[in-house]
Design an enzyme around this catalytic site. Structure first.
Site, PDB file in Angstrom:
ATOM      1  N   GLU A  63      26.795  69.501  22.452  1.00 10.21           N
ATOM      2  CA  GLU A  63      26.845  69.032  23.759  1.00 10.21           C
ATOM      3  C   GLU A  63      26.040  68.027  24.014  1.00 10.21           C
ATOM      4  O   GLU A  63      26.029  67.185  24.704  1.00 10.21           O
ATOM      5  CB  GLU A  63      27.019  70.107  24.574  1.00 10.21           C
ATOM      6  CG  GLU A  63      27.250  69.755  26.034  1.00 10.21           C
ATOM      7  CD  GLU A  63      28.714  69.254  26.164  1.00 10.21           C
ATOM      8  OE1 GLU A  63      28.742  67.912  26.862  1.00 10.21           O
ATOM      9  OE2 GLU A  63      29.554  69.561  25.965  1.00 10.21           O
ATOM     10  N   GLU A  70      27.640  59.683  25.042  1.00  7.21           N
ATOM     11  CA  GLU A  70      28.286  59.055  26.368  1.00  7.21           C
ATOM     12  C   GLU A  70      27.448  58.312  27.240  1.00  7.21           C
ATOM     13  O   GLU A  70      27.667  57.283  27.714  1.00  7.21           O
ATOM     14  CB  GLU A  70      28.802  60.297  27.072  1.00  7.21           C
ATOM     15  CG  GLU A  70      30.026  60.995  26.362  1.00  7.21           C
ATOM     16  CD  GLU A  70      30.721  62.011  27.219  1.00  7.21           C
ATOM     17  OE1 GLU A  70      30.321  62.173  28.360  1.00  7.21           O
ATOM     18  OE2 GLU A  70      31.729  62.524  26.853  1.00  7.21           O
TER      19      GLU A  70
END
Length: 114
Positions: A63, A70
């Site tokens: 993550e 991102e």
């Protein structure tokens, strides 16, 4: 920017990264999963609880990488771009694969009860 070379600076950078990660809603959910998994391991240590706990920590690491990808993509452009969407989707797929592995191991862990 000068590269920091000692372990104290590296630790400070890692803690700053963890602070940034915790700001992400998905990471907070996964952190709760990791705490629960480590609790299972402490309560009843066996191969399955070890795997679930370790994979929960791997999930947090994936993550963190997905969040970094991102944020990097968002620095490049905030506009909709088909290639950037594919990149972000691949990061999300990596997270989903780890979640699937955790679910499969958890099902195996619970199978004696059914």
């Amino acid at each position: 920017m000068q590269k920091k070379r000692n372990i104290i600076d590296a630790t400070i950078n890692a803690v700053e990264g963890l602070k940034e990660l915790i700001l992400q809603k998905a990471a907070r959910r996964e952190l709760i999963l990791a705490v629960i998994a480590i609790g299972f391991f402490c309560y009843r240590p066996n191969v399955y609880t070890v795997l679930i706990a370790v994979l929960s920590l791997v999930l947090l690491a994936v993550e963190a990488l997905n969040t970094a990808i991102e944020k990097t993509c968002d620095l490049i452009t905030l506009e909709q771009h088909p290639e950037i969407k594919k990149i972000k989707d691949l990061g999300a797929a990596a997270v989903m694969i780890i979640v699937l592995a955790i679910v499969l191991i958890f099902i195996r862990y619970l199978s004696p009860f059914f």
